[in-house]
Design an enzyme around this catalytic site. Structure first.
Site: not given
Length: 700
Positions: A510-512, A618
């Site tokens: 999800a972040e990168s 998110y």
């Protein structure tokens, strides 16, 4: 004699043939080395590139033997870029002629043109300029025209630029010259002021205001004030005349103030409403903004305000927040009415179908809820997994695999642009590699792009697979879209940190999206997007080594520190991964405020009520990704509900023999096996916050 001559001719022919064969073999060998550089070439290139970035010619000695390597042009370009201030045109022209059509060539042309503009060498600039290189260079080209005493023609020179809400500094002298030449009529000025106001660009409005007639200039300055400092605008507005421009300024100021302090905006609105003859559209826009931001604050009046909005003031965001507030109040009748008031396209969304079923169930209408749950449970999404838990169904994950096509694959590997892209990735220049990748695949058909993404996956370039396989049937390629092959110690480090590996994987995804060089506008770095300051504190707290912010681009370091920070967040919320995920995104202080206000809600209702759209989505994305990674690691998955414990209860890590939910592929007729896609903010380039004066979704 004839036989001897024939023999000599035959021998000569054989030698020529042998030479041709050797040449062909050499060409094949050279192509192979170019298409996939050896480790020795890559090591030498890295060393030469580091030297080239220091400028001068020292890099050439280290690059000896790399002349045939596919990335060789990047070496000289790096040196020239470093030496930009001292370059002459001849050296640049020589490079442009040697390597036409390459990305570093285009970069060098653009950057050298910027340097020529800095030098005010307009003669050379004009000789080298090409249109289409961006607004700054377009304005420098107009500056060159002005330097030759050529007058501007608005429709030819400025019309396209005039449509932009903001322009780079290079355009300031051009706009000033256009004003001096009498091209900026009040009508044209107001056209651009309106464009800028709609985009929330108060600085542009303020810069144009002085060129208007006096009364108009005052009105434009107040529009700029409304955008830049709505509180001061509202304090002064009671003295403003009731003119169309001032009504616009009041409307903008109230909308802006509602976003910041809804109660202050309320008070100002009650004072100013009788003072100005606002249109119904303006009144609706103000009422909409007030209702929306009272809703994000969950004020007592929020639900009534949203329900009372007239049809002309309704937006999708207002309708959705009416549902969210009713759900947070657990007012099921009001929630059902709000769901019924959604637009038809909204009603088809999995979120609102899930909550429609939930509300019906809460109202005792379980028979009506069950088929809706079953429909939503056919989707491999956050709401699909929640729905499956509600009816005790298997998770609907329907994986697919790609058929190999060796012919097309060989053609792709021979593509010069993709060749450069893969080599740039191999030598650690991923940002440059992504640019080559994008250029090489521009305009290609979907099947070619899918094949390229799969090739990237097999080479370990996972982010290209994640982004390249993001629509249609490609969403079922779970192996490529949720990679495990290069684990970088995720399982081991998660275990040592005391958290679940599927959750750690989900955070990375999800972040990168597996971009090791990802960097956000806030300076979060690497796979798990850690801020250097946070990482330093985590390292100190856990007795780990810390080598500075750039070490976060190294996957192992990032994962070691990121898993410890996740564990720290989890400990703050009794181990709950879903709340820790919210804190990871929005910060623990914000989550603490939300818990204090709505801590009695069930987790699915709590997530639906999170005021920040980014954080709300998110959390849903991470929880869905955790299910998918759990399935990938273990064959089945813990229920999403097991990770979404109620506030106040303690989440414990699953034991090795923990019961997991089965995963099954639904029947083709009803299958919608599409996992949540990766969001756009994944790319390292910082995402700009919306500055629209009339936001569609509250985002503070």
């Amino acid at each position: 004699m004839v036989n001897a001559q024939a023999s000599r001719r035959a021998a000569r022919s054989l030698r020529l043939l042998a030479g041709v064969v050797l040449a062909i073999c050499g060409a094949v060998t050279a192509f192979t080395a170019s298409a996939e550089g050896t480790e020795a070439q890559r090591l030498r290139f890295r060393q030469a590139y580091a030297a080239a970035q220091q400028g001068g010619d020292a890099w050439k000695a280290q690059a000896a033997g790399l002349e045939g390597y596919v990335l060789f042009p990047y070496l000289e370009a790096a040196a020239l870029e470093h030496d930009l201030r001292t370059l002459d045109r001849a050296r640049v022209d020589a490079y442009l002629a040697r390597y036409p059509g390459l990305i570093p060539t285009a970069d060098l042309r653009r950057d050298f043109l910027g340097e020529l503009a800095r030098r005010k060498d307009w003669t050379t600039f004009s000789a080298m300029y090409q249109p289409g290189l961006g607004d700054s260079l377009s304005c420098f080209a107009l500056q060159a025209k002005l330097a030759r005493n050529e007058p501007l023609v608005f429709d030819r020179d400025l019309a396209d630029l005039w449509k932009k809400a903001s322009l780079p500094n290079a355009c300031d002298p051009v706009i000033a010259a256009a004003h001096d030449q009498g091209l900026l009529t009040p009508e044209r000025l107001w056209t651009r002021i309106q464009t800028a106001a709609e985009a929330g660009k108060g600085g542009t409005v303020a810069s144009l205001a002085p060129w208007l007639p006096p009364e108009d200039a005052i009105a434009a300055q107040r529009i700029a004030q409304a955008l830049n400092d709505p509180a001061s605008a509202l304090r002064a507005a009671s003295t403003w005349p009731d003119t169309p421009r001032h009504r616009q300024a009041v409307t903008l100021a109230l909308q802006r103030m509602a976003r910041k302090q809804s109660t202050v905006a309320d008070a100002a609105w009650s004072t100013l409403a009788p003072r100005f003859s606002l249109s119904e559209q303006q009144k609706g826009a103000i009422e909409n903004a007030l209702a929306l931001f009272h809703a994000t604050d969950f004020d007592e009046s929020a639900l009534e305000r949203l329900a009372a909005l007239p049809p002309g003031a309704q937006t999708d965001a207002a309708r959705e927040w009416r549902v969210r507030v009713a759900l947070a109040r657990q007012d099921w009748q009001a929630a059902l009415a709000a769901l019924d008031a959604l637009g038809e396209s909204q009603k088809d969304d999995g979120e609102w179908r899930y909550f429609h079923a939930l509300v019906l169930e809460k109202l005792g209408r379980k028979g009506e809820a069950q088929p809706i749950y079953r429909s939503v449970a056919q989707e491999a999404t956050y709401f699909g997994f929640l729905a499956a838990d509600r009816i005790d169904a298997a998770y609907a994950i329907c994986p697919s695999s790609m058929a190999t096509d060796e012919t097309r694959e060989a053609a792709l590997l021979a593509d010069p642009g993709l060749d450069r892209a893969f080599e740039l990735y191999a030598v650690g220049l991923q940002k440059l590699g992504r640019r080559e990748w994008t250029a090489a695949l521009a305009g290609r058909d979907a099947e070619t792009q899918r094949l390229a993404a799969d090739l990237a996956f097999r080479k370990g370039w996972y982010d290209r697979a994640v982004f390249g396989l993001s629509s249609g049937d490609a969403l079922r390629l779970y192996e490529q879209r949720f990679p495990l092959a290069r684990q970088d110690g995720v399982v081991e480090q998660a275990s040592q940190a005391g958290i679940e590996a599927p959750w750690a994987y989900a955070i990375i995804r999800a972040e990168s999206a597996w971009m090791t060089d990802a960097r956000s506008g806030a300076d979060a770095r690497g796979l798990m997007q850690l801020l250097p300051g946070t990482a330093a504190l985590v390292a100190k707290r856990n007795g780990l080594s810390w080598s500075g912010g750039d070490s976060l681009y190294e996957p192992t370091t990032n994962i070691v520190l990121g898993t410890r920070y996740l564990a720290q967040m989890a400990a703050r919320y009794n181990g709950a991964p879903w709340l820790a995920s919210a804190a990871y995104n929005a910060g623990p202080n914000k989550v603490d405020q939300w818990v204090e206000a709505r801590g009695t809600l069930d987790p699915d209702l709590f997530v639906a009520s999170i005021p920040y759209k980014e954080t709300r989505e998110y959390v849903a994305r991470v929880m869905a990704f955790a299910v998918i990674y759990d399935w990938r690691l273990n064959g089945n998955a813990l229920s999403i509900g097991s990770r979404m414990t109620r506030l106040g209860s303690t989440y414990t890590l699953p034991s090795p023999g923990a019961v997991r939910k089965p995963v099954a592929c639904p029947a083709p007729a009803v299958a919608k096996a599409a996992p949540p896609t990766a969001p756009a903010v994944m790319e390292p380039a910082p995402a700009e916050a919306s500055s629209s004066p009339a936001p569609q979704e509250p985002q503070r």
